[in-house]
Design a protein around this motif. Sequence first.
Motif, PDB file in Angstrom:
ATOM      1  N   PHE A 178       1.292  -1.390   0.209  1.00  0.00           N
ATOM      2  CA  PHE A 178      -0.158   0.247   0.099  1.00  0.00           C
ATOM      3  C   PHE A 178       0.860   1.611   0.253  1.00  0.00           C
ATOM      4  N   CYS A 179       0.177   2.493  -0.876  1.00  0.00           N
ATOM      5  CA  CYS A 179       0.946   3.573  -0.078  1.00  0.00           C
ATOM      6  C   CYS A 179      -0.586   4.667   0.198  1.00  0.00           C
ATOM      7  N   THR A 180      -0.143   4.887   1.242  1.00  0.00           N
ATOM      8  CA  THR A 180      -1.415   5.512   1.527  1.00  0.00           C
ATOM      9  C   THR A 180      -1.340   7.452   2.032  1.00  0.00           C
ATOM     10  N   LEU A 181      -2.230   7.595   1.636  1.00  0.00           N
ATOM     11  CA  LEU A 181      -2.216   9.235   0.982  1.00  0.00           C
ATOM     12  C   LEU A 181      -2.997  10.312   2.033  1.00  0.00           C
ATOM     13  N   VAL A 240      -2.615   3.963  -3.626  1.00  0.00           N
ATOM     14  CA  VAL A 240      -2.325   3.133  -4.043  1.00  0.00           C
ATOM     15  C   VAL A 240      -2.484   1.679  -3.294  1.00  0.00           C
ATOM     16  N   THR A 241      -2.816   0.912  -3.837  1.00  0.00           N
ATOM     17  CA  THR A 241      -3.037  -0.522  -3.813  1.00  0.00           C
ATOM     18  C   THR A 241      -2.543  -1.012  -4.611  1.00  0.00           C
ATOM     19  N   ALA A 242      -1.377  -2.184  -4.388  1.00  0.00           N
ATOM     20  CA  ALA A 242      -1.029  -2.457  -5.292  1.00  0.00           C
ATOM     21  C   ALA A 242      -0.744  -4.132  -4.931  1.00  0.00           C
ATOM     22  N   ILE A 243      -1.088  -5.531  -5.640  1.00  0.00           N
ATOM     23  CA  ILE A 243      -0.983  -6.825  -6.035  1.00  0.00           C
ATOM     24  C   ILE A 243      -0.226  -7.728  -6.886  1.00  0.00           C
ATOM     25  N   ILE A 294      -4.602  -1.156  -7.393  1.00  0.00           N
ATOM     26  CA  ILE A 294      -6.016  -0.560  -7.492  1.00  0.00           C
ATOM     27  C   ILE A 294      -6.084   1.237  -7.284  1.00  0.00           C
ATOM     28  N   THR A 295      -6.301   2.316  -7.684  1.00  0.00           N
ATOM     29  CA  THR A 295      -6.608   3.824  -7.045  1.00  0.00           C
ATOM     30  C   THR A 295      -7.800   4.224  -7.554  1.00  0.00           C
ATOM     31  N   ASN A 296      -7.338   5.530  -7.908  1.00  0.00           N
ATOM     32  CA  ASN A 296      -8.538   6.006  -7.627  1.00  0.00           C
ATOM     33  C   ASN A 296      -9.070   6.534  -8.917  1.00  0.00           C
ATOM     34  N   THR A 297     -10.038   7.008  -9.095  1.00  0.00           N
ATOM     35  CA  THR A 297     -10.547   6.795 -10.777  1.00  0.00           C
ATOM     36  C   THR A 297      -9.276   8.212 -11.649  1.00  0.00           C
ATOM     37  N   THR A 334      -6.551   1.753   3.829  1.00  0.00           N
ATOM     38  CA  THR A 334      -5.547   1.225   2.681  1.00  0.00           C
ATOM     39  C   THR A 334      -5.035   2.028   2.025  1.00  0.00           C
ATOM     40  N   GLY A 335      -4.018   2.672   0.960  1.00  0.00           N
ATOM     41  CA  GLY A 335      -3.553   2.122  -0.164  1.00  0.00           C
ATOM     42  C   GLY A 335      -4.396   2.897  -1.057  1.00  0.00           C
ATOM     43  N   GLY A 336      -5.326   2.047  -2.153  1.00  0.00           N
ATOM     44  CA  GLY A 336      -6.265   3.374  -2.673  1.00  0.00           C
ATOM     45  C   GLY A 336      -7.556   2.705  -2.358  1.00  0.00           C
TER      46      GLY A 336
END
Length: 353
Positions: free
Chosen positions: A33-36, A47-50, A92-95, A166-168
């Motif tokens: 995760f990168c949580t802003l 952003v969530t990363a898998i 997975i993130t925002n639009t 968390t993340g996205g």
Amino acid sequence: MTKPRARDLGLPFPGTPGPLNAITDVAGVAVGFCTLTDPAKKMRTGVTAILPRPATVPQPVWAGQYALNGNGEMTGTHWINDAGYFLGPILITNTHGVGAAHLGATRWMIGHYADYFAKEHAWAMPVVAETYDGVLNDINALHVQPEHAIAALEARSTGPVAEGATGGGNGMIAYEFKGGTGTASRRIELGGQGYTVAALVQANHGIRPWLTILGKPVGALMPEDALYTGEMGSIIVVVATDAPLSGLALRQLAKRAAIGIGRGGTPGGNNSGDIFLAFSTANEGPMPQFAPAVSARQELNIELLDNLYLAAVQSIEEAVVNAMVAGEDTPTVKPEGRICRGLDRRRLAEIFA
């Protein structure tokens, strides 16, 4: 302090979860995760990363994709539908963050598979999906940048998965409660062999009157502080398994996400992007262009997959509830001055007591 999950509140979800009750119960799958968050900038996104496989050598994963309602984006799916596989991460993130996340994932892939991209006519087509966080985040400020996608990938872990904001999932709302990231898993046996099926969701869908949890009309029992007059969100579902499946079976598995989210009450609203991806980590091997002319792959008999489909439905249903159970009260930015409530865990537990 570790937040309770839905099972900790006494919710009697069916099925047998894996040790983490998370998508990372599928061996080799990592989540980062990168949580802003910055209230002064009206920033609540990420952003969530898998990563389906360890980032050592470029290996595809076999996959299938399905959209219940297409008011949203998941890149790379045309190729998945034609080829039955993809290479690299899922983000997975925002639009409005899709382009930035795609660029970040592409840079990351070029760096991690340097020999492959230097020596071959290789191309990066990462999977990037989105849901809209413009109620809790200034989405038009374009807070998500390529470096945030890279940071999420570099933060990946095969351990427990943090849920909620968390993340996205940071700025997401589900059934007008604070939503976001949720995950769950199931262990099953097919043909005398044990397998894991698991899901990760970015839950940003539904309106309060629809919400049903394990047959209980939770939305009707907790109607306070609703935000919307109609559906205005989306949900991304990623299903992972170590069961060896054909491309057809993986598409069938992805379709079952519609039933999984439907158990929570949503009919799949017109303004919702309900987009699903399923992948299998079985059948490791090189990129198809480097494989022999005739290749052998294991595939479970599709006639045996009913319990696998059920496990996916159960995992998705629980993952959505986990996302909401992790939620906390959060101020809105559009309109300003309101509160998106976290699901009241005490009241939820009392409903199931």
